[in-house]
Write a protein that holds these residues in place. Structure first.
Motif, PDB file in Angstrom:
ATOM      1  N   THR A 195       0.847  -1.187   0.000  1.00 27.40           N
ATOM      2  CA  THR A 195       0.000   0.000   0.000  1.00 27.40           C
ATOM      3  C   THR A 195       0.886   1.242   0.000  1.00 27.40           C
ATOM      4  O   THR A 195       2.082   1.163   0.255  1.00 27.40           O
ATOM      5  N   LEU A 196       0.275   2.386  -0.285  1.00 27.46           N
ATOM      6  CA  LEU A 196       1.031   3.631  -0.417  1.00 27.46           C
ATOM      7  C   LEU A 196       0.448   4.693   0.512  1.00 27.46           C
ATOM      8  O   LEU A 196      -0.772   4.876   0.567  1.00 27.46           O
ATOM      9  N   VAL A 197       1.301   5.392   1.221  1.00 28.69           N
ATOM     10  CA  VAL A 197       0.863   6.485   2.078  1.00 28.69           C
ATOM     11  C   VAL A 197       0.793   7.767   1.247  1.00 28.69           C
ATOM     12  O   VAL A 197       1.771   8.148   0.592  1.00 28.69           O
ATOM     13  N   GLY A 198      -0.353   8.383   1.252  1.00 23.36           N
ATOM     14  CA  GLY A 198      -0.571   9.637   0.544  1.00 23.36           C
ATOM     15  C   GLY A 198      -1.807  10.307   1.100  1.00 23.36           C
ATOM     16  O   GLY A 198      -1.806  10.808   2.223  1.00 23.36           O
ATOM     17  N   LEU A 199      -2.900  10.233   0.317  1.00 24.43           N
ATOM     18  CA  LEU A 199      -4.207  10.724   0.748  1.00 24.43           C
ATOM     19  C   LEU A 199      -5.281   9.863   0.097  1.00 24.43           C
ATOM     20  O   LEU A 199      -5.054   9.294  -0.978  1.00 24.43           O
ATOM     21  N   PRO A 200      -6.455   9.756   0.707  1.00 26.69           N
ATOM     22  CA  PRO A 200      -7.575   9.114   0.011  1.00 26.69           C
ATOM     23  C   PRO A 200      -7.886   9.851  -1.292  1.00 26.69           C
ATOM     24  O   PRO A 200      -7.648  11.055  -1.406  1.00 26.69           O
ATOM     25  N   SER A 201      -8.397   9.126  -2.274  1.00 26.51           N
ATOM     26  CA  SER A 201      -8.668   9.719  -3.586  1.00 26.51           C
ATOM     27  C   SER A 201      -9.628  10.897  -3.516  1.00 26.51           C
ATOM     28  O   SER A 201      -9.554  11.814  -4.344  1.00 26.51           O
ATOM     29  N   GLU A 202     -10.507  10.885  -2.531  1.00 24.92           N
ATOM     30  CA  GLU A 202     -11.519  11.942  -2.437  1.00 24.92           C
ATOM     31  C   GLU A 202     -11.019  13.183  -1.695  1.00 24.92           C
ATOM     32  O   GLU A 202     -11.751  14.166  -1.581  1.00 24.92           O
ATOM     33  N   VAL A 203      -9.802  13.150  -1.189  1.00 24.30           N
ATOM     34  CA  VAL A 203      -9.274  14.247  -0.361  1.00 24.30           C
ATOM     35  C   VAL A 203      -8.094  14.897  -1.071  1.00 24.30           C
ATOM     36  O   VAL A 203      -7.228  14.209  -1.620  1.00 24.30           O
ATOM     37  N   ARG A 204      -8.051  16.226  -1.067  1.00 20.12           N
ATOM     38  CA  ARG A 204      -6.951  16.950  -1.709  1.00 20.12           C
ATOM     39  C   ARG A 204      -5.946  17.494  -0.696  1.00 20.12           C
ATOM     40  O   ARG A 204      -4.781  17.673  -1.015  1.00 20.12           O
ATOM     41  N   PHE A 205      -6.390  17.764   0.513  1.00 19.23           N
ATOM     42  CA  PHE A 205      -5.516  18.288   1.553  1.00 19.23           C
ATOM     43  C   PHE A 205      -5.833  17.568   2.858  1.00 19.23           C
ATOM     44  O   PHE A 205      -7.000  17.298   3.157  1.00 19.23           O
ATOM     45  N   GLN A 213      -9.738   4.416  -2.111  1.00 16.98           N
ATOM     46  CA  GLN A 213     -10.843   4.886  -2.937  1.00 16.98           C
ATOM     47  C   GLN A 213     -12.143   4.390  -2.325  1.00 16.98           C
ATOM     48  O   GLN A 213     -12.324   3.193  -2.144  1.00 16.98           O
ATOM     49  N   ARG A 214     -13.000   5.336  -1.968  1.00 14.54           N
ATOM     50  CA  ARG A 214     -14.277   5.011  -1.321  1.00 14.54           C
ATOM     51  C   ARG A 214     -14.075   4.180  -0.064  1.00 14.54           C
ATOM     52  O   ARG A 214     -14.812   3.237   0.213  1.00 14.54           O
TER      53      ARG A 214
END
Length: 253
Positions: A195-205, A213-214
């Motif tokens: 898995t990758l640490v970043g942000l959920p697809s629905e979140v920009r900040f 995703q969802r």
């Protein structure tokens, strides 16, 4: 007829709304990206460019209102400033955007997961998946830079975190920096979830979180290599008929 026509009035209102929505949004994103822990942006929007466009829009609005109050006729050039500004600004944005990838951060993050999974799968054996960080690190280095900003600054490179004796993919990784690949190996060593640490697809900040995703994490799976068919049947003899009706035994090549 005094003043602009309804068509000119409507065009100016639409152009003013478009300028405010596009470049006001860019300015807001540029300011938020500087303070947010993680931003799902490849590069921060130019606050200077957005501010200039909004400033010119304010000047165009002032000229339009002045002409409207003075009941300038339809041919008054001040009624054309906002439409011209919108066209010029969008054209410049199109020129500056040439060569940029059309994919956004979640899509690029998913592509990185797939690339890492494909290369790690090549290193898997029939007994186990690769487990040493030293072996996997070159695969991570080849991915380039993650599609995220950390407090307005691009994350320079992906990093790797190997975890052992897992029962499934990592769904929550508090305190982990964006761009970290979580390589989680099963207890039997024959499977690994990535898995990758970043942000959920629905979140920009927001704060660092597993790419999802969802509500479901984006997971790439590495398996121990399945024996090839030739390996399974190697050594089996076939009977080949001879000319005299007998049979000769020959191993498979």
């Amino acid at each position: 007829m005094n003043g602009p026509s309804r068509k000119s009035l409507l065009v100016n209102v639409v152009c003013l709304g478009a300028l405010g929505w596009i470049y006001g949004g860019d300015l807001s994103d540029a300011l938020r990206a500087r303070t947010a822990e993680v931003s799902a942006l490849l590069t921060p929007p130019s606050a200077v460019r957005a501010s200039l466009v909004l400033g010119f829009a304010g000047v165009g609005l002032a000229v339009f209102v002045a002409g409207l109050l003075r009941k300038k006729p339809e041919g008054f050039k001040g009624y054309r400033l906002l439409p011209i500004l919108l066209v010029v600004a969008l054209f410049l944005d199109l020129v500056l955007a040439e060569g940029r990838t059309p994919l956004d951060s979640p899509e690029l993050g998913a592509v990185a997961l797939q690339r890492f999974q494909g290369e790690a799968q090549k290193l898997a054996t029939e007994a186990a998946v690769p487990s040493r960080a030293q072996v996997l690190q070159p695969l991570v280095d080849a991915l380039g830079a993650p599609p995220y900003l950390e407090r307005g600054v691009p994350v320079p490179a992906y990093t790797l975190q190997v975890r052992m004796e897992c029962e499934g993919p990592v769904r929550d990784a508090p305190g982990t920096r964006p761009g970290t690949l979580l390589y989680c190996i099963a207890r039997d060593g024959k499977q690994a979830w990535v898995t990758l640490v970043g942000l959920p697809s629905e979140v920009r900040f927001g704060v660092p979180a597993v790419l999802s995703q969802r509500g479901e994490p984006r997971v790439a799976v590495v398996h121990a290599r399945i024996p090839e068919e030739n390996d399974v049947i190697e050594g089996i003899d076939l009977e080949i008929p001879t000319v005299d009706g007998g049979a000769a035994t020959s191993p498979l090549p």
